[in-house]
Design a protein around this motif. Structure first.
Motif, PDB file in Angstrom:
ATOM      1  N   GLY A   1      63.240  15.336  43.983  1.00  0.00           N
ATOM      2  CA  GLY A   1      64.714  15.634  43.307  1.00  0.00           C
ATOM      3  C   GLY A   1      64.487  15.976  41.960  1.00  0.00           C
TER       4      GLY A   1
ATOM      5  N   ARG B   1      65.252  20.593  48.611  1.00  0.00           N
ATOM      6  CA  ARG B   1      65.442  19.123  48.060  1.00  0.00           C
ATOM      7  C   ARG B   1      65.852  18.345  49.297  1.00  0.00           C
ATOM      8  NH1 ARG B   1      69.333  21.446  43.790  1.00  0.00           N
ATOM      9  NH2 ARG B   1      70.120  22.581  45.543  1.00  0.00           N
ATOM     10  N   THR B   2      66.175  18.582  50.209  1.00  0.00           N
ATOM     11  CA  THR B   2      66.669  17.757  51.272  1.00  0.00           C
ATOM     12  C   THR B   2      66.311  18.449  52.689  1.00  0.00           C
ATOM     13  OG1 THR B   2      68.821  18.702  51.766  1.00  0.00           O
ATOM     14  CG2 THR B   2      68.797  17.031  49.993  1.00  0.00           C
TER      15      THR B   2
ATOM     16  N   ASP C   1      67.988  19.143  54.982  1.00  0.00           N
ATOM     17  CA  ASP C   1      68.978  19.908  55.434  1.00  0.00           C
ATOM     18  C   ASP C   1      68.692  21.396  54.886  1.00  0.00           C
ATOM     19  OD1 ASP C   1      70.421  18.340  57.244  1.00  0.00           O
ATOM     20  OD2 ASP C   1      71.842  17.489  55.478  1.00  0.00           O
TER      21      ASP C   1
ATOM     22  N   LEU D   1      59.461  15.503  51.768  1.00  0.00           N
ATOM     23  CA  LEU D   1      60.967  15.109  51.984  1.00  0.00           C
ATOM     24  C   LEU D   1      61.015  13.820  53.013  1.00  0.00           C
ATOM     25  CD1 LEU D   1      62.373  18.456  52.814  1.00  0.00           C
ATOM     26  CD2 LEU D   1      63.105  16.956  50.643  1.00  0.00           C
TER      27      LEU D   1
ATOM     28  N   GLN E   1      60.508  10.924  50.667  1.00  0.00           N
ATOM     29  CA  GLN E   1      61.991  10.624  50.081  1.00  0.00           C
ATOM     30  C   GLN E   1      62.879   9.974  50.806  1.00  0.00           C
ATOM     31  OE1 GLN E   1      63.505  14.218  47.869  1.00  0.00           O
ATOM     32  NE2 GLN E   1      65.419  13.602  48.589  1.00  0.00           N
ATOM     33  N   HIS E   2      63.013  10.594  52.172  1.00  0.00           N
ATOM     34  CA  HIS E   2      64.019  10.055  53.265  1.00  0.00           C
ATOM     35  C   HIS E   2      63.916   8.499  53.692  1.00  0.00           C
ATOM     36  CE1 HIS E   2      66.677  10.018  56.503  1.00  0.00           C
ATOM     37  NE2 HIS E   2      65.792   9.481  57.232  1.00  0.00           N
TER      38      HIS E   2
END
Length: 446
Positions: free
Chosen positions: A12, A28-29, A31, A74, A77-78
């Motif tokens: 992020g 960054r995500t 998606d 990611l 992060q998730h």
């Protein structure tokens, strides 16, 4: 040494303008990940696991530049996990132990968190290093995520592989790369912020083609192309071609792509498709395959798949091999191409290949069966007295040039027929002759 990041902030953080475009444009995500909908789309297996909060240890297998490292970040992060990294090229058992100690400390902290340990090029770990990971994966100290460009079933030992889920990441297709390039041009915060007017659409399509499925390479080419266009004040296609050069295609002289492509070449020849055969031959030569190795395989195709259906095939391959060795590249490659096309259109038979394998299997099953007495060699008086050679009929003295009904197999295998010619090419004539010989043998009561 292990690299560490603090989880959610690792992907992020605001990218620095001096970072390469490929680094600034990292998703960054989940998606924002391109080209992996089979894993991350709605209802796809990895997406379902992540949404359920279940993060198994896993290995990402795919070509370079498809986002293996980014996806691991990611996932950390998730799941709000500590993110540790090791490079299998540089790390040893000591580094593994240090990473595990950091993971155990995180679990014992005031706010315990899981640790996701990412190992890039995990296939480079030897057996001892892979074994060192096992107890920590087993007891949940870490969630292991490995990345590899090599087939995990070949490169990871069975004990470690059995504890990992294998997810295959695909090379990006050209539409996905075009979307990525357009986003990079339009993104004022992380990308180039120039809009598509910076370079022609034809340049974008050429870059997407030249990237060969590698997102990282496409962004490197885009960034350089924009800078070059500005410096030269030109949008001439020749300028872009000088940048792209010869292009890049996935090939590894000892890896998965190599064996996939030689398999495709062989099967194209076997399937009588000269166009497919020429394509895969050109791909392998373009990728740096040894032409001597290719001619060895092509000659094998002549023996294994054409066989006696075309008596010219094997000799033509040997002549092509000799021609290549005399001419070298690139002229000699045409001789290889001629051999490949000839084999592809030749009639096919694996009858001898099948018959020989059947004979070998019988040899393994039946052991050392005795040679029938009448076809044994009898160079001494004693051997003759023992019956060696007794009753043997000299075929050249027989009508038709063969001794009808004479037995050549051991008694236990009498009547066995290994060779069954196909009704293609020259084997049609062989089949006709063999039918006569076998009919005569049966008619004699043998």
């Amino acid at each position: 040494m292990a690299g560490r990041s603090s989880g959610p902030t690792s992907t992020g953080r605001r990218p620095h303008p001096t970072h390469p475009l490929a680094e600034r444009m990292r998703p960054r995500t989940l998606d924002e990940v391109f080209g992996q909908d089979h894993l991350l789309g709605p209802g796809a297996p990895l997406r379902v696991l992540l949404e359920a909060g279940s993060i198994p240890s896993m290995v990402f297998w795919g070509p370079p530049g498809v986002g293996k490292t980014t996806l691991a970040r990611l996932i950390a992060q998730h799941s709000d996990a500590q993110f540790l990294t090791l490079s299998a090229v540089l790390a040893g058992v000591k580094d593994i132990r240090e990473a595990m100690a950091a993971a155990q400390a995180e679990l014992r902290g005031l706010t315990p968190r899981r640790t996701l340990l990412f190992i890039d090029e995990i296939h480079r770990f030897n057996k001892g290093q892979q074994d060192a990971l096992l107890p920590f994966v087993e007891d949940g100290t870490v969630v292991l995520v490995g990345a590899t460009t090599e087939n995990p079933s070949f490169e990871l030992n069975a004990a470690l592989l059995s504890r990992l889920r294998v997810f295959v990441l695909r090379a990006l297709d050209e539409p996905a790369i075009l979307d990525l390039l357009r986003r990079a041009l339009a993104d004022a915060e992380r990308g180039l912020g120039t809009g598509q007017e910076a370079i022609p659409e034809s340049w974008l399509r050429r870059i997407a083609e030249a990237a060969d499925g590698d997102a990282r390479r496409s962004l490197i080419l885009l960034e350089t192309a924009v800078e070059l266009s500005r410096a030269e004040a030109s949008r001439d296609d020749a300028l872009l071609e000088r940048l792209i050069g010869r292009g890049f295609r996935r090939f590894d002289k000892q890896g998965e792509n190599f064996y996939d492509q030689i398999s495709a070449l062989h099967k194209s020849v076997r399937g009588s498709d000269p166009d497919g055969a020429l394509y895969w031959l050109a791909r392998m030569l373009d990728g740096g395959a040894d032409p001597g190795y290719l001619m060895r395989r092509v000659t094998r195709m002549a023996v294994e798949d054409v066989g006696l259906a075309d008596l010219r095939a094997q000799g033509l391959c040997l002549e092509a091999w000799d021609t290549y060795e005399r001419l070298g590249s690139p002229e000699g490659e045409l001789a290889i191409a001629q051999a490949v096309v000839y084999l592809a259109v030749a009639p096919k038979s694996n009858a001898v290949y099948t018959a020989y394998n059947a004979a070998r299997a019988v040899v393994e099953q039946t052991g050392s069966l005795e040679v029938p007495l009448h076809i044994r060699n009898a160079p001494t008086r004693m051997m003759k007295d023992l019956g060696y050679g007794e009753g043997y009929r000299y075929d050249h003295d027989e009508a038709g040039g063969h001794a009808a009904g004479q037995q050549y197999l051991p008694d236990r295998l009498r009547g066995t027929e290994f060779y069954q010619p196909v009704r293609r090419g020259f084997e049609i004539k062989i089949a006709e002759k063999l039918e006569q010989l076998r009919a005569a043998k049966k008619g004699s009561g043998s």
